[in-house]
Design an enzyme around this catalytic site. Structure first.
Site, mmCIF file in Angstrom:
data_model
loop_
_atom_site.group_PDB
_atom_site.id
_atom_site.type_symbol
_atom_site.label_atom_id
_atom_site.label_comp_id
_atom_site.label_asym_id
_atom_site.label_seq_id
_atom_site.Cartn_x
_atom_site.Cartn_y
_atom_site.Cartn_z
ATOM 1 N N GLY B 10 83.071 14.174 26.440
ATOM 2 C CA GLY B 10 82.186 15.250 25.983
ATOM 3 C C GLY B 10 80.749 15.026 26.415
ATOM 4 N N THR B 140 78.360 8.297 23.905
ATOM 5 C CA THR B 140 78.958 9.236 22.955
ATOM 6 C C THR B 140 77.959 9.526 21.852
ATOM 7 O OG1 THR B 140 80.586 9.576 21.209
ATOM 8 C CG2 THR B 140 80.189 7.311 21.811
ATOM 9 N N ILE B 141 77.866 10.781 21.450
ATOM 10 C CA ILE B 141 76.981 11.126 20.335
ATOM 11 C C ILE B 141 77.577 10.639 19.019
ATOM 12 C CG2 ILE B 141 76.070 13.192 21.478
ATOM 13 C CD1 ILE B 141 77.728 14.800 19.301
ATOM 14 N N ASP B 142 78.870 10.271 19.036
ATOM 15 C CA ASP B 142 79.522 9.870 17.786
ATOM 16 C C ASP B 142 79.130 8.460 17.351
ATOM 17 O OD1 ASP B 142 80.828 12.312 17.929
ATOM 18 O OD2 ASP B 142 82.575 11.469 18.960
ATOM 19 N N MET B 186 78.629 16.982 13.742
ATOM 20 C CA MET B 186 79.723 16.373 14.502
ATOM 21 C C MET B 186 79.858 14.875 14.210
ATOM 22 S SD MET B 186 79.418 18.042 18.311
ATOM 23 C CE MET B 186 80.083 19.661 18.725
ATOM 24 N N ARG B 188 83.358 13.315 14.813
ATOM 25 C CA ARG B 188 84.799 13.046 14.698
ATOM 26 C C ARG B 188 85.114 12.318 13.387
ATOM 27 N NH1 ARG B 188 87.328 11.102 20.249
ATOM 28 N NH2 ARG B 188 86.081 9.274 19.754
ATOM 29 N N GLU B 243 81.926 16.798 10.081
ATOM 30 C CA GLU B 243 83.093 17.621 10.414
ATOM 31 C C GLU B 243 84.388 16.904 10.034
ATOM 32 O OE1 GLU B 243 83.336 18.196 14.689
ATOM 33 O OE2 GLU B 243 83.374 16.047 15.095
ATOM 34 N N GLN B 292 73.889 20.013 19.151
ATOM 35 C CA GLN B 292 73.589 18.632 18.775
ATOM 36 C C GLN B 292 73.939 17.625 19.872
ATOM 37 O OE1 GLN B 292 76.192 17.681 15.196
ATOM 38 N NE2 GLN B 292 77.038 19.619 15.875
ATOM 39 N N ARG B 293 74.726 18.041 20.850
ATOM 40 C CA ARG B 293 75.040 17.079 21.919
ATOM 41 C C ARG B 293 74.337 17.416 23.230
ATOM 42 N NH1 ARG B 293 81.414 18.720 22.888
ATOM 43 N NH2 ARG B 293 81.024 20.382 24.366
#
Lengths: 404, 404
Positions: B10, B140-142, B186, B188, B243, B292-293
């Site tokens: 992503g 990764t933004i996560d 976001m 995950r 989310e 946001q990403r």
């Protein structure tokens, strides 16, 4: 004399800049003593909930922070004055507060509903031979006010939409599979903000490939044909759509939630389902939501400077003895961009809307013309040099207890 | 030798900065000749769809624009290599392309799925005694990769979330009626990005008043009690929610994408309905969605600088003869902030996730601790001095025809 200022309607990035403009101009004028801020728009006048802004805004740093703070620092309201011939009690209450506080001029920063208040109040004061002047300072991200070339707040919203749309275009084009992305944009019944996304065409972006505004007739059949044509040309099709386009009765409320209530899903979501049903491809819809009206971090410097200037011009206008007037911009040139600020009669603006002219649409009705792009471009130019704190923009705020 | 670089997974704001880092470091190294960019991740290697980056990135201005462009300029993919003991045809195809192109090192910028590719490919090359090194550059933004202190891309996403959350707080507090605003974020299965909104507490913002992450057990009953308590204290209650929090089976959208994955979306909308049903007050939910990403216009300079540096460090690591490694950050101090970049074994990172440690949550499980804020704050510091064109950030792009 003293003056009062209030903020009304939906938030924008520029309302506080107009407040700063009123305040700065008042400081310069030796005929003005106290500057009162009314809490929650005209409701603050009715309830005599006023604060002395000289106690609140003590330094030029405060004013700079106020300029870069979105929304309304004094709170807002959605209050419509009744017809004074039917019921003048609230008018008498307002006059009483203003007289007791020795307020000789009232400045109302707001949209077309607020200009209704400007018109009604000024007419009442004229009729009752009360020397209190009422001046409207326009604001709305919808850009739907008549007479004025554009409204403060619109340029910043348009800049946010253009910047974000460009980023969504980048985000949408990473995978090798075909996709359709639908971006839903505010603007009530007018397509100004949605149309402004076309400024990206000046940067050689082919997207948004399709732009739907309420000023053009919308047909589902035509829409699906448009999408099909664009999918043949582009891997990632990008569509901008106004929240206010007309779709068949009832289609937006087709979804039922877990409590058995129908809910009003947005137009973007509706078109998403339509495209998925027809083409079975990857589709997503994105609502820019309140971010398009409050993202001061990417505000237009042109907009913020103009918002401050139009507030100041309102004070000068009142001090010249005028009342029942709304300050407006008249554009002299697109390039180099030049506008003048002048007063217009509130009755020409209150409760009316202004729509995209037909020459701003392409003949096909699904995109925006170069003439429109020339209109929009100057309004999104320039960035405000933000004061940051801990990595985010510093905001000017009033304690919650003061606002109660 | 030649080298190749690809981007996967992503989009984030920092993936192109890492590409710029790989490219700049390669230019400095006399042992490296051509730098190939693989179109759409590893798929470009499989299909021999490579472009010579020296023809693409000609000036330092190009590299600066690349740094400020979100998403993946070379395209992306979601491709998982099969187990080589079951099917090694794709491995042979990849080896063939790389050998024919005289590529001695391959750099894969991606998340934990991409690190699976790094691990598998490097193991295959070791086994087949092929001297092609494979190095992973995380993104990764996560922020859910193990071993590394944080991931490139996360800081910019966290800065966007904090900046936007603060603006939503301003927007939500204008009217005098009570309201609840729910912001869906976001991440995950991990709560890092949602938790980062707590940095606003360092600016004396009481909001977000409630923060829900997947690492804390979620109960509807408890949630409604929390909201009721906050409504007693604040006129405008602001809630951040991941989310990925667990809610009763079936309440989320239930929509399944083309790969058979359930969409993780709609939790904000679900909670909105829950609050409205219970309290009957004004409630709205806001999805920060892809913004946001990809909101490079408000990226973190710390993040972008680090993303470029970790790309460069990957090249140095490969040129020292290492393979099967992922570059990671090790934090030395929070304040003053200091990190070192070092390699770690890909097998420790691939296909695994990292969750918020329990000391980052408050004991109540509905907010975030000061310890977490100290961790997040350095990552969102600084702004990139953006090159603007026509009022929007200039992006570096490749013609659609080249990417086909």
């Amino acid at each position: 004399m003293n003056i009062a200022v209030a903020q009304s309607g939906g938030p924008t990035c520029a309302i506080n800049a107009s407040l700063a403009g009123v305040f700065r101009e008042a400081l310069k004028n030796p005929d003005i003593d106290a500057v009162f801020g009314s809490i929650n728009g005209i409701e603050g006048i009715i309830r005599d909930h006023l604060i002395d802004l000289k106690n609140l805004l003590r330094t030029s740093e405060d004013l700079n922070l106020l300029r870069q703070t979105p929304s309304t620092v004094l709170g807002s309201c959605r209050f419509k004055l009744p017809d004074r011939r039917e019921d003048d009690r609230i008018y008498r209450q307002i006059a009483e507060t203003l007289k007791r506080r020795k307020i000789g001029a009232f400045f109302y920063i707001g949209g077309n509903d607020s200009m209704d208040t400007v018109q009604k109040l000024s007419a009442y004061f004229r009729e009752t031979k009360t020397d209190i002047r009422v001046i409207g300072i326009p604001k709305t991200i919808d850009n739907d006010l008549r007479i004025t070339d554009h409204t403060p707040g619109f340029g910043s919203a348009a800049k946010y939409v253009a910047v974000t749309m460009q980023e969504i275009i980048r985000d949408s084009s990473v995978y090798s599979i075909p996709s359709v992305t639908i971006v839903e944009i505010m603007g009530r019944h007018a397509g100004w903000l949605t149309a402004s996304s076309a400024v990206l065409h000046a940067l050689s972006e082919p997207a948004p490939h399709l732009i739907y505004v309420p000023e053009a007739h919308f047909s589902e059949e035509r829409f699906l044909r448009d999408v099909e044509q664009q999918m043949a040309k582009h891997k990632a099709v990008i569509i901008a759509v106004s929240e206010g386009i007309e779709v068949p009765e009832g289609v937006q409320s087709g979804v039922v939630d877990n409590f058995g209530h129908k809910y009003l899903s947005g137009i973007g979501r509706y078109l998403e389902l339509l495209v998925r049903e027809k083409f079975g491809c990857k589709v997503r819809s994105i609502e820019l939501n309140v971010m398009q009206r409050c993202s001061s971090h990417i505000c237009s410097k042109t907009d913020i400077d103009e918002a401050e200037e139009i507030g100041a011009a309102g004070v000068r206008c009142a001090m010249h003895g005028e009342t029942g007037r709304v300050m407006v911009f008249r554009r002299i040139h697109d390039a180099p961009y030049a506008v003048v600020t002048e007063p217009a009669d509130a009755s020409l603006i209150a409760n009316r809307e202004k729509f995209l002219p037909s020459e701003f649409l392409t003949p096909s009705g699904n995109n925006i013309s170069d003439k429109a792009i020339a209109y929009f471009l100057p309004l999104i130019q320039g960035e405000v040099d933000l004061v940051m704190r801990h990595g985010v923009p510093a905001h000017f705020t009033i304690q919650e207890s003061v606002l109660k």
